[in-house]
Scaffold this active site. Sequence first.
Site, short mmCIF file in Angstrom:
data_model
loop_
_atom_site.label_atom_id
_atom_site.label_comp_id
_atom_site.label_asym_id
_atom_site.label_seq_id
_atom_site.Cartn_x
_atom_site.Cartn_y
_atom_site.Cartn_z
N LYS A 1 1.63 8.44 -9.29
CA LYS A 1 1.41 9.78 -8.80
C LYS A 1 1.87 9.94 -7.36
CE LYS A 1 -3.12 9.66 -10.93
NZ LYS A 1 -4.55 9.93 -10.69
N ILE B 1 6.07 4.71 -1.31
CA ILE B 1 6.04 3.57 -0.38
C ILE B 1 6.45 2.28 -1.08
CG2 ILE B 1 3.56 3.16 -0.78
CD1 ILE B 1 3.37 2.44 2.25
N ASP C 1 6.04 -1.64 -0.95
CA ASP C 1 5.18 -2.68 -0.37
C ASP C 1 5.77 -4.04 -0.75
OD1 ASP C 1 3.16 -4.32 0.49
OD2 ASP C 1 1.54 -3.32 -0.56
P1 IMP Z 1 4.95 -2.36 -4.59
O1 IMP Z 1 5.26 -2.46 -6.05
O2 IMP Z 1 4.11 -3.49 -4.10
O3 IMP Z 1 6.19 -2.14 -3.72
O4 IMP Z 1 4.01 -1.12 -4.37
C1 IMP Z 1 4.43 0.10 -4.59
C2 IMP Z 1 3.32 1.02 -5.03
O5 IMP Z 1 2.02 0.63 -4.63
C3 IMP Z 1 3.58 2.34 -4.38
O6 IMP Z 1 4.27 3.15 -5.25
C4 IMP Z 1 2.20 2.85 -4.07
O7 IMP Z 1 1.77 3.66 -5.15
C5 IMP Z 1 1.33 1.67 -4.01
N1 IMP Z 1 1.07 1.30 -2.59
C6 IMP Z 1 1.55 0.24 -1.92
N2 IMP Z 1 1.11 0.21 -0.67
C7 IMP Z 1 0.31 1.29 -0.53
C8 IMP Z 1 -0.47 1.83 0.57
O8 IMP Z 1 -0.52 1.30 1.69
N3 IMP Z 1 -1.16 2.96 0.30
C9 IMP Z 1 -1.14 3.58 -0.91
N4 IMP Z 1 -0.42 3.14 -1.94
C10 IMP Z 1 0.29 1.99 -1.76
#
Ligand code: IMP
Length: 181
Positions: free
Chosen positions: A46, A104, A106
């Site tokens: 979302k 974002i 991460d």
């Molecule tokens: P990744 O797969 O670890 O890159 O994380 C990506 C997803 O995790 C993003 O699309 C966000 O929905 C969620 N996410 C990662 N870090 C944050 C944060 O600091 N706040 C809120 N959502 C986050």
Amino acid sequence: MTDLHPDLARVLLSPDVIQSRIKEIARQIEGDYADAECVVLIGILKGAFIFLSDLSRELKIPHTVDFISVSSYGDSAVSNGAVRLILDLRKPIKNEHVIIVEDIVDTGNTLEYLYRTLKWRNPASLRTCTLFQKERESKDVPVDYLGFELPDVWVVGYGLDYADTHRTLPYVAELKAEVYG
Ligand code: IMP
Ligand code: MG
């Protein structure tokens, strides 16, 4: 800010700063796709829905929007690395110019998974746009359009949530470590 919610440590980005950066990203995309008949913006639900709605309304080139939803975190702030497709696109993207729009990055797991998944569908081109990326080691996935780098803390607001809370704040704030730690 006097009325900051007690879960929040500080505001990192104000609404004005976010909006002016989105305008810059839109100008960049317009330049890169000046010759394209149409672009498909794919928002990752979302979190990206607010960014996508502002970016889309700022873009002055022909484009459509679609959404996809994946799951990796559940209700926690810790990624277990596994990404699942929850909701797929409404339309095929074969021969389309596609931009994945993320809130974002991460670990990079989500974007890497979606990039790979959508690439198999043979779009004419595939790029990625994320409003935020954390200053930490993330998977080697290409980010073509980036709004802001953020410190490696949990952030909320402007679409970003913590267990579905704080998502609709107009600014981006750091969540206190004791809330998610
Ligand atoms: P990744 O797969 O670890 O890159 O994380 C990506 C997803 O995790 C993003 O699309 C966000 O929905 C969620 N996410 C990662 N870090 C944050 C944060 O600091 N706040 C809120 N959502 C986050
Ligand atoms: Mg997300």
